[in-house]
Design a protein around this motif. Structure first.
Motif, PDB file in Angstrom:
ATOM      1  N   ARG A   1       0.672   9.143  -4.696  1.00  0.00           N
ATOM      2  CA  ARG A   1      -0.396  10.149  -4.732  1.00  0.00           C
ATOM      3  C   ARG A   1      -0.085  11.357  -3.854  1.00  0.00           C
ATOM      4  O   ARG A   1      -0.663  12.432  -4.041  1.00  0.00           O
ATOM      5  CB  ARG A   1      -1.712   9.505  -4.262  1.00  0.00           C
ATOM      6  N   GLU A   2       0.821  11.177  -2.916  1.00  0.00           N
ATOM      7  CA  GLU A   2       1.104  12.219  -1.929  1.00  0.00           C
ATOM      8  C   GLU A   2       1.468  13.580  -2.522  1.00  0.00           C
ATOM      9  O   GLU A   2       0.960  14.617  -2.049  1.00  0.00           O
ATOM     10  CB  GLU A   2       2.216  11.717  -0.993  1.00  0.00           C
TER      11      GLU A   2
ATOM     12  N   TYR B   1      -1.659  15.737  -3.543  1.00  0.00           N
ATOM     13  CA  TYR B   1      -2.406  16.262  -2.407  1.00  0.00           C
ATOM     14  C   TYR B   1      -1.605  17.350  -1.691  1.00  0.00           C
ATOM     15  O   TYR B   1      -2.159  18.360  -1.253  1.00  0.00           O
ATOM     16  CB  TYR B   1      -2.742  15.140  -1.421  1.00  0.00           C
TER      17      TYR B   1
ATOM     18  N   GLU C   1       0.809  -1.211   0.000  1.00  0.00           N
ATOM     19  CA  GLU C   1       0.000   0.000   0.000  1.00  0.00           C
ATOM     20  C   GLU C   1       0.850   1.273   0.000  1.00  0.00           C
ATOM     21  O   GLU C   1       0.383   2.337  -0.396  1.00  0.00           O
ATOM     22  CB  GLU C   1      -0.918   0.016   1.222  1.00  0.00           C
TER      23      GLU C   1
ATOM     24  N   SER D   1       1.662   3.676   5.213  1.00  0.00           N
ATOM     25  CA  SER D   1       0.687   4.119   4.210  1.00  0.00           C
ATOM     26  C   SER D   1      -0.541   4.761   4.851  1.00  0.00           C
ATOM     27  O   SER D   1      -1.065   5.754   4.331  1.00  0.00           O
ATOM     28  CB  SER D   1       0.264   2.941   3.323  1.00  0.00           C
ATOM     29  N   GLU D   2      -0.997   4.218   5.985  1.00  0.00           N
ATOM     30  CA  GLU D   2      -2.184   4.784   6.643  1.00  0.00           C
ATOM     31  C   GLU D   2      -1.931   6.208   7.127  1.00  0.00           C
ATOM     32  O   GLU D   2      -2.829   7.052   7.094  1.00  0.00           O
ATOM     33  CB  GLU D   2      -2.598   3.913   7.830  1.00  0.00           C
TER      34      GLU D   2
ATOM     35  N   ALA E   1      -2.781  13.239   3.855  1.00  0.00           N
ATOM     36  CA  ALA E   1      -3.342  13.730   2.595  1.00  0.00           C
ATOM     37  C   ALA E   1      -4.784  14.181   2.773  1.00  0.00           C
ATOM     38  O   ALA E   1      -5.196  15.222   2.237  1.00  0.00           O
ATOM     39  CB  ALA E   1      -3.256  12.637   1.534  1.00  0.00           C
ATOM     40  N   SER E   2      -5.564  13.423   3.536  1.00  0.00           N
ATOM     41  CA  SER E   2      -6.960  13.792   3.783  1.00  0.00           C
ATOM     42  C   SER E   2      -7.044  15.135   4.501  1.00  0.00           C
ATOM     43  O   SER E   2      -7.876  15.983   4.179  1.00  0.00           O
ATOM     44  CB  SER E   2      -7.656  12.712   4.613  1.00  0.00           C
TER      45      SER E   2
ATOM     46  N   GLN F   1     -10.159   7.778  13.032  1.00  0.00           N
ATOM     47  CA  GLN F   1      -9.045   7.737  12.082  1.00  0.00           C
ATOM     48  C   GLN F   1      -7.740   8.187  12.743  1.00  0.00           C
ATOM     49  O   GLN F   1      -6.677   7.595  12.508  1.00  0.00           O
ATOM     50  CB  GLN F   1      -9.365   8.618  10.875  1.00  0.00           C
TER      51      GLN F   1
ATOM     52  N   LYS G   1      -1.965   8.541   4.073  1.00  0.00           N
ATOM     53  CA  LYS G   1      -3.329   8.775   3.588  1.00  0.00           C
ATOM     54  C   LYS G   1      -4.077   9.759   4.484  1.00  0.00           C
ATOM     55  O   LYS G   1      -4.829  10.602   3.983  1.00  0.00           O
ATOM     56  CB  LYS G   1      -4.085   7.442   3.507  1.00  0.00           C
TER      57      LYS G   1
ATOM     58  N   ALA H   1       0.251   5.085  -1.828  1.00  0.00           N
ATOM     59  CA  ALA H   1       0.139   6.252  -0.946  1.00  0.00           C
ATOM     60  C   ALA H   1       1.208   7.298  -1.249  1.00  0.00           C
ATOM     61  O   ALA H   1       0.920   8.496  -1.328  1.00  0.00           O
ATOM     62  CB  ALA H   1       0.227   5.814   0.510  1.00  0.00           C
TER      63      ALA H   1
END
Length: 336
Positions: A161-162, A165, A154, A221-222, A228-229, A270, A225, A158
């Motif tokens: 895409r980082e 974002y 994963e 990876s978590e 990024a959120s 989260q 993510k 991640a």
């Protein structure tokens, strides 16, 4: 050195590391009775190995019953016991006619050895176990755990895409915040502190990163993510507030915006999950303690060790070399 007699997390981390357990079993050369896919040991065999009596085993079972059962201690009964006796009756020294028979599998056998304080053999075994665990990690990772996060499949998605974002966030800071260029570092740290209670400098120090090393290359990876959120979410909120005020935000206004944004209820699970994963994985895999995240440390599951240490898991470079098509995906995502 870790004291296995007092730390349930350290004990469970070792017992869930199947590579280490296999290496420990090979080193000790202890076989036991193979039954239902596992080596089994009677209480008498365990007592003889550790040089203790049955009353000592009873005491530890009473004090640590749930942990030992979780790791494979069980009472054989009924049909299962009958099958076990038929297979091993010739070597059983106890319970030949009893309606149940207590047995340890190898993990429970080690578990008891990690707890025993009266046994010199158990004390020596604990030292050996810790050495083998370290040696297992070194052989798997070439002596460094700094980039163990990149062995997770994963991570590739991640980290690819980082940048997109991240660009949304930095563009919003440029367009909507009245502050000098220092703002990029300040508000990156603000997000880090919300998620895992450390700024970039603290994180670098804890992981002993060099100046040229990017902290995000070492993050799970978590975590990436969730960062990024936050970055794209805050970017949207900044734009909305800018349009409402018809001017750039002041730092105090952005501080308040980030605080309100981070306290929305849907972020709570989260953030809790991210803190748990960072604290527990770094403690179990990197032997690193994030002091502000100590309450979030828990033992790693078998799946965590498989995810980062099994042969199926590889570092980023090896996965790209073995699968050239991943390189095209990686480039496409980064250039998106």
């Amino acid at each position: 050195m870790k004291d296995l007699t007092v730390s349930a997390i350290d004990r469970q981390n070792i017992l869930n590391n199947q590579n280490a357990i296999e290496n420990i079993q090979n080193y000790l050369g202890i076989i036991g009775m193979m039954f239902d896919g596992e080596y089994r040991f009677t209480r008498q065999q365990v007592a003889e190995f550790y040089g203790i009596d049955n009353s000592t085993i009873d005491r530890y079972l009473s004090q640590n019953e749930n942990e030992l059962k979780h790791n494979g201690y069980t009472n054989l009964k009924g049909k299962v016991l009958k099958e076990f006796k038929e297979q091993f009756k010739w070597m059983l020294q106890e319970g030949a006619k009893a309606p149940q028979l207590a047995v340890f599998n190898f993990r429970a056998f080690l578990n008891l050895g990690m707890l025993l304080t009266e046994s010199e053999k158990a004390r020596a075994l604990r030292s050996t176990i810790l050495d083998i665990v370290i040696d297992t990690l070194n052989k798997k990772l070439g002596g460094s755990t700094k980039y163990i996060n990149q062995r997770d499949e994963e991570f590739l998605v991640a980290i690819a895409r980082e940048p997109a974002y991240r660009k949304e966030f930095t563009t919003s800071l440029s367009n909507y915040l009245e502050m000098g260029n220092y703002k990029y570092a300040v508000y990156t740290d603000a997000i880090y502190k919300v998620i895992f209670k450390e700024d970039a400098k603290e994180y670098r120090q804890i992981l002993q990163l060099e100046e040229k090393e990017n902290p995000r290359d070492t993050m799970y990876s978590e975590i990436l993510k969730l960062i990024a959120s936050f970055e794209i979410g805050i970017a949207d909120e900044m734009k909305r507030m800018f349009e409402k005020l018809n001017r750039k935000l002041m730092p105090t206004e952005l501080d308040e915006l980030i605080l309100e944004f981070s306290q929305k209820r849907f972020w709570i699970p989260q953030i809790e999950d991210a803190r748990n994963k960072m604290a527990s994985r770094d403690y179990g895999l990197r032997n690193i303690t994030h002091k502000r995240l100590i309450p979030y440390i828990s033992s790693l599951g078998i799946n965590d060790y498989e995810r980062f240490l099994d042969d199926k898991s590889k570092d980023l470079l090896n996965r790209i070399i073995d699968n050239p098509e991943l390189l095209d995906v990686f480039k496409r995502l980064k250039d998106r």
